[in-house]
Write a protein that holds these residues in place. Structure first.
Motif, PDB file in Angstrom:
ATOM      1  N   VAL A   2       0.871  -1.168   0.000  1.00  0.00           N
ATOM      2  CA  VAL A   2       0.000   0.000   0.000  1.00  0.00           C
ATOM      3  C   VAL A   2       0.907   1.216   0.000  1.00  0.00           C
ATOM      4  CG1 VAL A   2      -1.758   1.271   1.244  1.00  0.00           C
ATOM      5  CG2 VAL A   2      -1.839  -1.216   1.211  1.00  0.00           C
ATOM      6  N   ALA A   3       0.735   2.052  -0.998  1.00  0.00           N
ATOM      7  CA  ALA A   3       1.600   3.223  -1.115  1.00  0.00           C
ATOM      8  C   ALA A   3       0.759   4.473  -1.275  1.00  0.00           C
ATOM      9  CB  ALA A   3       2.518   3.066  -2.321  1.00  0.00           C
ATOM     10  N   HIS A   4       0.985   5.409  -0.388  1.00  0.00           N
ATOM     11  CA  HIS A   4       0.306   6.702  -0.480  1.00  0.00           C
ATOM     12  C   HIS A   4      -1.208   6.544  -0.558  1.00  0.00           C
ATOM     13  CE1 HIS A   4       4.133   8.746  -0.808  1.00  0.00           C
ATOM     14  NE2 HIS A   4       4.490   7.804  -1.647  1.00  0.00           N
ATOM     15  N   GLY A   5      -1.739   5.645   0.239  1.00  0.00           N
ATOM     16  CA  GLY A   5      -3.184   5.475   0.308  1.00  0.00           C
ATOM     17  C   GLY A   5      -3.768   4.589  -0.774  1.00  0.00           C
ATOM     18  N   LEU A   6      -2.942   4.080  -1.658  1.00  0.00           N
ATOM     19  CA  LEU A   6      -3.436   3.228  -2.741  1.00  0.00           C
ATOM     20  C   LEU A   6      -3.037   1.786  -2.488  1.00  0.00           C
ATOM     21  CD1 LEU A   6      -2.476   5.297  -5.910  1.00  0.00           C
ATOM     22  CD2 LEU A   6      -4.738   5.075  -4.891  1.00  0.00           C
ATOM     23  N   SER A   7      -4.018   0.894  -2.535  1.00  0.00           N
ATOM     24  CA  SER A   7      -3.683  -0.529  -2.488  1.00  0.00           C
ATOM     25  C   SER A   7      -3.157  -0.934  -3.865  1.00  0.00           C
ATOM     26  CB  SER A   7      -4.932  -1.353  -2.145  1.00  0.00           C
ATOM     27  OG  SER A   7      -5.840  -1.332  -3.237  1.00  0.00           O
ATOM     28  N   ASP A   8      -2.583  -2.110  -3.950  1.00  0.00           N
ATOM     29  CA  ASP A   8      -2.133  -2.601  -5.252  1.00  0.00           C
ATOM     30  C   ASP A   8      -3.289  -2.657  -6.242  1.00  0.00           C
ATOM     31  OD1 ASP A   8       0.534  -2.874  -4.542  1.00  0.00           O
ATOM     32  OD2 ASP A   8       0.319  -4.970  -3.958  1.00  0.00           O
ATOM     33  N   ASP A   9      -4.461  -3.113  -5.782  1.00  0.00           N
ATOM     34  CA  ASP A   9      -5.627  -3.193  -6.668  1.00  0.00           C
ATOM     35  C   ASP A   9      -6.064  -1.808  -7.133  1.00  0.00           C
ATOM     36  OD1 ASP A   9      -5.673  -5.959  -6.496  1.00  0.00           O
ATOM     37  OD2 ASP A   9      -7.218  -6.004  -4.946  1.00  0.00           O
ATOM     38  N   ASP A  10      -6.041  -0.825  -6.223  1.00  0.00           N
ATOM     39  CA  ASP A  10      -6.391   0.555  -6.600  1.00  0.00           C
ATOM     40  C   ASP A  10      -5.425   1.070  -7.666  1.00  0.00           C
ATOM     41  OD1 ASP A  10      -8.465   0.665  -4.719  1.00  0.00           O
ATOM     42  OD2 ASP A  10      -7.198   1.627  -3.193  1.00  0.00           O
ATOM     43  N   ALA A  11      -4.138   0.878  -7.417  1.00  0.00           N
ATOM     44  CA  ALA A  11      -3.126   1.345  -8.372  1.00  0.00           C
ATOM     45  C   ALA A  11      -3.303   0.659  -9.724  1.00  0.00           C
ATOM     46  CB  ALA A  11      -1.724   1.101  -7.814  1.00  0.00           C
ATOM     47  N   ASP A  12      -3.588  -0.639  -9.712  1.00  0.00           N
ATOM     48  CA  ASP A  12      -3.818  -1.357 -10.977  1.00  0.00           C
ATOM     49  C   ASP A  12      -4.992  -0.750 -11.738  1.00  0.00           C
ATOM     50  OD1 ASP A  12      -1.741  -3.089 -10.440  1.00  0.00           O
ATOM     51  OD2 ASP A  12      -3.044  -4.770  -9.847  1.00  0.00           O
ATOM     52  N   ARG A  13      -6.103  -0.506 -11.039  1.00  0.00           N
ATOM     53  CA  ARG A  13      -7.286   0.065 -11.701  1.00  0.00           C
ATOM     54  C   ARG A  13      -6.990   1.454 -12.270  1.00  0.00           C
ATOM     55  NH1 ARG A  13      -9.971  -2.798  -7.832  1.00  0.00           N
ATOM     56  NH2 ARG A  13      -9.832  -1.145  -6.272  1.00  0.00           N
ATOM     57  N   ILE A  14      -6.275   2.260 -11.503  1.00  0.00           N
ATOM     58  CA  ILE A  14      -5.972   3.624 -11.948  1.00  0.00           C
ATOM     59  C   ILE A  14      -5.101   3.606 -13.190  1.00  0.00           C
ATOM     60  CG2 ILE A  14      -4.651   5.698 -11.346  1.00  0.00           C
ATOM     61  CD1 ILE A  14      -5.724   5.260  -8.446  1.00  0.00           C
ATOM     62  N   PHE A  15      -4.002   2.851 -13.147  1.00  0.00           N
ATOM     63  CA  PHE A  15      -3.083   2.886 -14.274  1.00  0.00           C
ATOM     64  C   PHE A  15      -3.619   2.140 -15.490  1.00  0.00           C
ATOM     65  CE2 PHE A  15      -0.275   4.017 -10.700  1.00  0.00           C
ATOM     66  CZ  PHE A  15       0.021   5.295 -11.138  1.00  0.00           C
ATOM     67  N   GLN A  16      -4.451   1.137 -15.285  1.00  0.00           N
ATOM     68  CA  GLN A  16      -5.117   0.493 -16.427  1.00  0.00           C
ATOM     69  C   GLN A  16      -6.098   1.464 -17.069  1.00  0.00           C
ATOM     70  OE1 GLN A  16      -6.647  -3.148 -14.737  1.00  0.00           O
ATOM     71  NE2 GLN A  16      -4.656  -4.153 -14.837  1.00  0.00           N
ATOM     72  N   ALA A  17      -6.815   2.230 -16.239  1.00  0.00           N
ATOM     73  CA  ALA A  17      -7.753   3.223 -16.785  1.00  0.00           C
ATOM     74  C   ALA A  17      -7.000   4.287 -17.569  1.00  0.00           C
ATOM     75  CB  ALA A  17      -8.572   3.862 -15.660  1.00  0.00           C
ATOM     76  N   SER A  87       1.709  10.762  -6.461  1.00  0.00           N
ATOM     77  CA  SER A  87       2.659  10.474  -5.383  1.00  0.00           C
ATOM     78  C   SER A  87       3.334   9.122  -5.579  1.00  0.00           C
ATOM     79  CB  SER A  87       1.957  10.502  -4.023  1.00  0.00           C
ATOM     80  OG  SER A  87       1.528  11.800  -3.721  1.00  0.00           O
ATOM     81  N   LEU A  88       2.563   8.145  -6.015  1.00  0.00           N
ATOM     82  CA  LEU A  88       3.127   6.831  -6.281  1.00  0.00           C
ATOM     83  C   LEU A  88       4.148   6.904  -7.412  1.00  0.00           C
ATOM     84  CD1 LEU A  88       3.228   3.793  -5.754  1.00  0.00           C
ATOM     85  CD2 LEU A  88       1.227   3.551  -7.239  1.00  0.00           C
ATOM     86  N   LEU A  89       3.815   7.635  -8.483  1.00  0.00           N
ATOM     87  CA  LEU A  89       4.752   7.787  -9.593  1.00  0.00           C
ATOM     88  C   LEU A  89       6.011   8.532  -9.156  1.00  0.00           C
ATOM     89  CD1 LEU A  89       2.343   8.631 -12.540  1.00  0.00           C
ATOM     90  CD2 LEU A  89       3.658   6.532 -12.207  1.00  0.00           C
TER      91      LEU A  89
END
Length: 116
Positions: A2-17, A87-89
């Protein structure tokens, strides 16, 4: 992770979108000002339904939110989620800058020892 409030699943959904240029463009447009789905659809050479699907992907990723205003669905950017992704980037960027700096240092050290 979990990085900067994003779970791995959240990050996957965001970057796939955001992997799709139309969706990136939609996010850019609604960051500037809220727009209805109809207004967004006018800008693309695709059907209204296709634009709705793009907006739905962005909404599932948490990047935008739709609010009904009368007969229209208004799309807003979710700035906090976009900041979390940024922030993750930035974290990845710092990691790679550190690695490149370390490689440079090792090469400089190697060159110095070879010159003797």
């Amino acid at each position: 992770m979990v990085a900067h409030g994003l779970s791995d699943d959240d990050a996957d959904r965001i970057f796939q979108a955001l992997a799709d240029r139309t969706r990136r463009d939609i996010v850019t447009r609604v960051l500037t000002s809220e727009q209805s789905v109809s207004e967004l659809a006018e800008r693309y050479s695709m059907s209204f339904a296709a634009v709705q699907k793009h907006v739905a992907v962005l909404e599932r990723a948490g990047l935008v939110r739709k609010v009904r205003r009368g007969r229209e669905q208004i799309v807003h950017a979710e700035v906090d989620v976009i900041h979390q992704a940024r922030s993750l980037l930035e974290r990845f960027e710092r990691l790679w800058q550190h690695r490149v700096a370390r490689i440079d240092a090792l090469l400089t050290e190697h060159d110095a020892t070879q010159g003797d």
